[in-house]
Motif scaffolding. Sequence first.
Motif, short mmCIF file in Angstrom:
data_model
loop_
_atom_site.label_atom_id
_atom_site.label_comp_id
_atom_site.label_asym_id
_atom_site.label_seq_id
_atom_site.Cartn_x
_atom_site.Cartn_y
_atom_site.Cartn_z
N GLY A 165 7.07 -12.92 24.24
CA GLY A 165 6.47 -12.54 25.51
C GLY A 165 6.23 -11.04 25.62
O GLY A 165 5.23 -10.61 26.18
N ALA A 166 7.14 -10.25 25.06
CA ALA A 166 7.03 -8.80 25.17
C ALA A 166 5.85 -8.25 24.37
O ALA A 166 5.20 -7.30 24.79
N VAL A 167 5.58 -8.84 23.20
CA VAL A 167 4.51 -8.31 22.34
C VAL A 167 3.18 -9.05 22.56
O VAL A 167 2.24 -8.89 21.79
N ALA A 168 3.11 -9.84 23.61
CA ALA A 168 1.94 -10.69 23.85
C ALA A 168 0.67 -9.87 24.01
O ALA A 168 0.69 -8.73 24.44
N GLU A 169 -0.43 -10.48 23.63
CA GLU A 169 -1.81 -10.03 23.88
C GLU A 169 -2.31 -8.92 22.96
O GLU A 169 -3.44 -8.49 23.10
N ARG A 170 -1.48 -8.45 22.01
CA ARG A 170 -2.02 -7.41 21.11
C ARG A 170 -1.38 -7.40 19.73
O ARG A 170 -1.70 -6.56 18.91
N MET A 171 -0.49 -8.34 19.42
CA MET A 171 0.13 -8.36 18.09
C MET A 171 -0.51 -9.41 17.19
O MET A 171 -0.80 -10.52 17.62
N PHE A 200 5.42 -21.84 29.29
CA PHE A 200 4.73 -21.82 30.59
C PHE A 200 4.77 -20.43 31.22
O PHE A 200 3.77 -19.94 31.75
N LEU A 201 5.94 -19.79 31.19
CA LEU A 201 6.10 -18.48 31.81
C LEU A 201 5.21 -17.45 31.12
O LEU A 201 4.50 -16.67 31.78
N GLU A 202 5.22 -17.45 29.79
CA GLU A 202 4.45 -16.45 29.05
C GLU A 202 2.95 -16.62 29.25
O GLU A 202 2.24 -15.64 29.48
N ILE A 203 2.45 -17.85 29.16
CA ILE A 203 1.00 -18.01 29.33
C ILE A 203 0.59 -17.78 30.78
O ILE A 203 -0.50 -17.26 31.04
N GLY A 204 1.46 -18.10 31.72
CA GLY A 204 1.13 -17.89 33.12
C GLY A 204 1.01 -16.43 33.49
O GLY A 204 0.17 -16.05 34.32
N LEU A 205 1.83 -15.57 32.86
CA LEU A 205 1.86 -14.14 33.20
C LEU A 205 0.92 -13.31 32.33
O LEU A 205 0.87 -12.08 32.46
N THR A 206 0.18 -13.96 31.43
CA THR A 206 -0.78 -13.23 30.60
C THR A 206 -2.19 -13.79 30.84
O THR A 206 -2.38 -14.69 31.65
N ARG A 207 -3.16 -13.28 30.10
CA ARG A 207 -4.55 -13.63 30.38
C ARG A 207 -4.99 -14.90 29.63
O ARG A 207 -4.47 -15.22 28.57
N GLN A 208 -5.94 -15.55 30.23
CA GLN A 208 -6.43 -16.83 29.72
C GLN A 208 -6.86 -16.77 28.26
O GLN A 208 -6.63 -17.70 27.49
N LYS A 209 -7.43 -15.65 27.85
CA LYS A 209 -8.00 -15.53 26.52
C LYS A 209 -6.96 -15.45 25.40
O LYS A 209 -7.32 -15.46 24.22
N ASP A 269 4.73 -1.23 27.56
CA ASP A 269 3.97 -2.33 28.15
C ASP A 269 4.64 -3.66 27.80
O ASP A 269 4.61 -4.11 26.65
N ASP A 270 5.27 -4.26 28.80
CA ASP A 270 5.96 -5.53 28.63
C ASP A 270 5.30 -6.54 29.57
O ASP A 270 5.63 -6.61 30.76
N PRO A 271 4.37 -7.35 29.08
CA PRO A 271 3.56 -8.21 29.96
C PRO A 271 4.35 -9.18 30.82
O PRO A 271 3.93 -9.53 31.92
N VAL A 272 5.51 -9.63 30.35
CA VAL A 272 6.26 -10.66 31.09
C VAL A 272 7.59 -10.17 31.63
O VAL A 272 8.35 -10.95 32.22
N GLY A 273 7.92 -8.89 31.43
CA GLY A 273 9.20 -8.38 31.90
C GLY A 273 10.38 -8.78 31.05
O GLY A 273 11.53 -8.77 31.51
N ALA A 274 10.15 -9.10 29.78
CA ALA A 274 11.21 -9.63 28.91
C ALA A 274 12.34 -8.63 28.68
O ALA A 274 13.51 -9.00 28.63
#
Length: 416
Positions: A123-129, A29-38, A324-329
Amino acid sequence: MDTGLFTANNIWMMICTALVFFMHTGFAFLEIGLTRQKNTINILFKNIFIITVGLLMYYIGGFNLMYPGFADGSMGILDFAGWGIAAPENGMTPEYADGGYTWWTDFLFQGMFAATAATIVSGAVAERMKIGPFMIFTIIYVGLVYPIVGSWQWGGGFLSTLGGEEGFYDFAGSTLVHSVGGWGAIIGIYLLGARIGKFSDEGKAQAIPGHNIPLATAGVLVLWLGWFGFNGGSVLSGDPELTSLVLVTTSLAAAAGGVGALILSTFLYKNLDLTMFLNGILGGLVGITAGADLMSPNEAVVIGFIAGLIIVLGVAFIDKIRLDDPVGAVTVHLICGMWGTLAVGIFGAKAGGEQFLYQLAGVGAAATFCSLSAFLIFYTLKKTVGIRVSKEEELDGLDLHEHGMDAYSDFRMNQH
């Protein structure tokens, strides 16, 4: 031991196992909430992969790598008790683990901890790995790296015997779980690079808002609840006095962490930032985890409050060095994990200069092994199969390209 007490202890441990399992819902929940819908499907897929494959890796060899039964006189660095989890002769009796729980409960409780370390990296590598290399990293990190570090302390290895009987101390894993995940996270984001648009040409950090802050808030509250099992179960029995103290110190540190982050972020940025508030709670929880059984309520509040301040300063620092750490992990788990570990030498029943040095040695040992291991895994993957998705895939979203699915079918108004 009385059979009823043995049963009660084991039931408490099984409840705590369930609570730690529930933490994976909170992380998702935390990871998807703090990142983008796509990228929602991608993050959910990774979280499900971590718990399923992580548990299987721990069953295949991780448990016996973490609890190998080091021989007397050994260096206490690496040993292996064999494949699988066949129960020993006394594994279902009070003779096992001083009547706290059975062998099966022991495996499952520890297995839930193992999977948490890789979730921190997710969470840290989200959205580009790329999803494939992340899956390979998870298998190696949960299957090998985490249990080896855990064996140094919880498995009776060299950290547990530093300076004789005292040694390094980490009650529930500020270093052995959270910093282990944190080192993997910081190496991963360093080798991956920042998301497109995170930093301006001048190097100034740009906010990339998450798409569902209510879900992120729910995730933090679920994690706080799960921490009652994470720390409460680490008593390893249902001991009334110690268990209740641990739950009190855990809750007070969480509350103080949230308030500390709220006060400092409001002072510095002149706005009431909910995400800082939420990460402050998590920072307080990570900070108290190493010494939750040693602290008075007053000390727990101080440790948590300082962790909340660290959250605000740490997030700003990570941005400043262009990571760049999207969720502050990294700030939550690595920096606050180190703080919580060192706090055992400053506050509580074991406080003292000698203990502080033991704590510092434990932090250093985990930092060296985990960062080198994570670098070796990530760098090898980067140079062979590649770890980052293409620019087109990142802009369109990983859900479309990696999974061919959309988390919110026919509801794309909030896409950004």
